[in-house]
Design an enzyme around this catalytic site. Structure first.
Site, PDB file in Angstrom:
ATOM      1  N   ASP A  93       0.722  -1.165   0.160  1.00 47.01           N
ATOM      2  CA  ASP A  93       0.107  -0.072  -0.150  1.00 47.01           C
ATOM      3  C   ASP A  93       0.744   1.325  -0.016  1.00 47.01           C
ATOM      4  O   ASP A  93       1.824   1.458   1.050  1.00 47.01           O
ATOM      5  CB  ASP A  93      -0.776  -0.010   1.156  1.00 47.01           C
ATOM      6  CG  ASP A  93      -1.748   1.176   1.209  1.00 47.01           C
ATOM      7  OD1 ASP A  93      -2.291   1.460   0.260  1.00 47.01           O
ATOM      8  OD2 ASP A  93      -2.311   1.448   2.374  1.00 47.01           O
ATOM      9  N   THR A 121      -3.066   5.459  -4.241  1.00 51.65           N
ATOM     10  CA  THR A 121      -1.973   6.313  -3.672  1.00 51.65           C
ATOM     11  C   THR A 121      -0.905   6.091  -4.433  1.00 51.65           C
ATOM     12  O   THR A 121       0.111   7.096  -4.706  1.00 51.65           O
ATOM     13  CB  THR A 121      -1.653   5.829  -2.338  1.00 51.65           C
ATOM     14  OG1 THR A 121      -1.769   4.634  -1.950  1.00 51.65           O
ATOM     15  CG2 THR A 121      -2.955   6.419  -1.337  1.00 51.65           C
ATOM     16  N   THR A 122      -0.252   4.898  -4.771  1.00 52.29           N
ATOM     17  CA  THR A 122       0.828   4.830  -5.461  1.00 52.29           C
ATOM     18  C   THR A 122       0.840   5.477  -6.927  1.00 52.29           C
ATOM     19  O   THR A 122       1.779   6.055  -7.373  1.00 52.29           O
ATOM     20  CB  THR A 122       1.140   3.003  -5.814  1.00 52.29           C
ATOM     21  OG1 THR A 122       0.935   2.647  -4.606  1.00 52.29           O
ATOM     22  CG2 THR A 122       2.375   2.869  -6.505  1.00 52.29           C
ATOM     23  N   ASP A 127      -8.955  -0.348   1.578  1.00 49.51           N
ATOM     24  CA  ASP A 127      -9.019   0.500   0.477  1.00 49.51           C
ATOM     25  C   ASP A 127     -10.105   0.040  -0.257  1.00 49.51           C
ATOM     26  O   ASP A 127     -10.758   0.800  -0.879  1.00 49.51           O
ATOM     27  CB  ASP A 127      -7.697  -0.009  -0.480  1.00 49.51           C
ATOM     28  CG  ASP A 127      -6.375   0.691   0.200  1.00 49.51           C
ATOM     29  OD1 ASP A 127      -6.512   1.356   0.889  1.00 49.51           O
ATOM     30  OD2 ASP A 127      -5.500   0.619  -0.603  1.00 49.51           O
TER      31      ASP A 127
END
Length: 551
Positions: free
Chosen positions: A65, A98-99, A391
């Site tokens: 994550d 997020t990545t 998520d």
């Protein structure tokens, strides 16, 4: 930094301060931000790898994550910290992507660096980037697909996309089902979803397949007295925010007791008062009591005799979930207890989960709060599962609220890249270069997906781009077969908000970093003479670490 004045240097900054200016400052900041993007880049996509983070005391976190990785890494450089902020914003807003957000931000800066080398002024680049980001938002809305919140199959696909590449993937079917059921239960009538109403309890032991959903609330407490029933069916629940115990006198009163009889009478009266409270509870018809405050020993005895299941010191957040799940009212005064305030549940039972006693409040009629129990072999597995479920919950919640999705697998980025290139041609001027750079930067997503899967990124990009030029807007990269396929048909979809947020926050961070042309860093405070402890007297000397701008 000093000015000469009649041969006398005038110092403006404190001695030892460093100042980096112009191209050097930009280069330094861009390099730091790119390093952050590189750190998470390999985790992207179904074939992304995980990171193992070990902190100073040896605690281990194994995760895929993006935001968790960046939070756990101790990042010192100020420009790099801005990239971490991008991930945090993305996590707060949508919970996933997020990545992607960080990787796009890093790539935007890399492309900007190439333009800076061609002597394009930073303000031109930032202006072009802003125009491109705005246009990208409009294009994204164009290619978004409408969904119905009742379309369970599609919601499961969305949850699945959020979990892809995390270790939860092994039992994706099961977990997606849990997530979708949980979100649809807690959704309010107006379509808003507050994920806070879904409680995720972690338990080591068992396998991922043993994870389950409780249609109601799970409370980490046991009953207060062993004589109480372990299981109550058709429960009528009283939620009490008042102590079930003898009320001490508020005023400092002294009671002079002169004979043993008086003492006995005093104690009897105390017991009678407590019994009075319990009688009120019994009279309301309640057979389950959740108390936010204490229940004293005498009260426990009477409650057990009345066959009431009671727990005490229940957390405030749990009480709020109970209100939503059972329809009870939170009663704050003993005198306000009445039948109307009670809630209902089909079953209240104490069970052992992973060696701990827990109270299950189940079979609620229309629960607006539910719990998910996550099980896994080891602590690290359970922690990572919880992150994956978090998520997925957020993402499904966002789709139920927005009712819009886009295809995954790098499809929207490729489509945006093509359209932005066409748009750049109509703009002209130097901004055109920046918009083209923005378009090229977006292709980092399909490119990284290919790289992480061990495929040739250039071949893959060419193939996806060719599909999009033929008008196949939902085509993206299938990393398992190594070719471009229709992502919508394959069920790989993500919420529109994941993309809009990722692109806007990445662009904002890149613009902010590009506009900096001067970095002035204060020096660390010198050690005071005379062997004083660091920090001087009571912290008068050197500032505590982290307070100065020590990069």
């Amino acid at each position: 930094m000093s000015q000469q004045l009649g041969g006398q240097p005038i110092l403006i900054l404190k001695e030892g301060s460093t100042r980096t200016r112009g191209r050097d400052a930009q280069g330094m900041n861009i390099t730091a931000a790119k390093a952050v993007a590189a750190a998470v880049r390999t985790t992207l996509g179904p074939k992304g790898m995980d990171k193992m983070l070990v902190d100073t005391i040896g605690d281990v976190v194994i995760t895929n994550d993006g935001v968790t990785i960046l939070k756990e890494m101790d990042i010192e450089h100020p420009a790099a910290k801005m990239m971490v902020e991008v991930a945090k914003t993305q996590d707060d807003e949508v919970g996933d992507g997020t990545t992607s957000a960080v990787v796009i931000g890093g790539e935007l800066l890399k492309k900007a660096e190439e333009l800076l080398e061609q002597d394009v002024h930073p303000t031109v680049i930032t202006h072009g980037y802003r125009m491109a980001a705005e246009k990208a938002q409009a294009f994204l809305k164009d290619i978004a697909i409408d969904v119905k919140p009742t379309d369970k199959a599609l919601l499961k696909n969305i949850a699945g996309t959020a979990m892809t590449g995390k270790s939860a993937e092994a039992s994706k079917e099961k977990l997606c089902d849990l997530v979708v059921r949980a979100v649809t239960m807690v959704a309010d009538d107006d379509g808003s979803v507050d994920i806070e109403n879904i409680k995720v309890e972690k338990k080591n032991g068992g396998s991922i397949e043993d994870s389950e959903i409780v249609e109601g609330v799970l409370i980490d407490k046991e009953r207060v007295h062993p004589a109480m029933p372990k299981k109550v069916t058709n429960a009528k629940i009283l939620l009490l925010n008042a102590a079930v115990e003898f009320k001490k006198t508020e005023v400092d009163a002294e009671i002079a007791i002169t004979s043993p009889d008086q003492l006995q009478a005093f104690l009897d009266e105390e017991e009678r008062m407590v019994k009075g409270i319990v009688d009120k509870i019994v009279a309301s018809g309640a057979n389950v009591l959740f108390c936010q405050k204490g229940i004293d020993d005498i009260a426990q005895h009477y409650l057990a005799k009345a066959g009431i299941f009671a727990t005490r010191r229940v957390k405030k957040s749990d009480m709020e979930k109970l209100v939503r799940a059972t329809g009870a009212t939170l009663v704050s005064s003993i005198d306000a207890i009445s039948k109307e305030e009670l809630g209902k549940a089909g079953l209240v039972e104490e069970r052992k989960v992973g060696g701990e006693e827990m109270t299950f409040v189940e079979q609620c009629k229309n629960p607006k709060a539910v719990s998910i129990i996550v099980k896994g072999g080891t602590e690290h597995v359970v922690d990572e599962l919880e992150r994956a479920i978090h998520d997925a919950l957020r993402v499904v919640g966002v789709v139920v609220e927005d009712k819009k999705v886009v295809a995954g697998g790098g499809a929207p980025e490729t489509e945006l890249s093509l359209r932005l290139r066409e748009y750049a041609a109509t703009v002209g001027g130097k901004e055109q270069l920046a918009i083209e750079a923005f378009a090229a930067a977006l292709e980092i997503i399909p490119r990284t997906l290919a790289e992480n899967a061990g495929l040739d990124p250039i071949d893959m990009l060419v193939e996806i781009r060719a599909s999009h030029e033929k008008g196949k807007k939902t085509y993206g990269l299938n990393v398992f077969e190594g070719k471009a396929v229709d992502m919508k048909a394959a069920g790989v979809v993500e919420p529109l908000r994941v993309k809009t947020q990722a692109i806007s926050s990445a662009a904002e961070a890149a613009v902010m970093i590009l506009r900096i042309d001067d970095v002035i860093a204060s020096s660390k405070s010198p050690e005071p003479a005379g062997g004083m402890p660091p920090g001087g007297m009571g912290g008068m000397g050197g500032m505590p670490p982290g307070m100065g701008g020590d990069f």
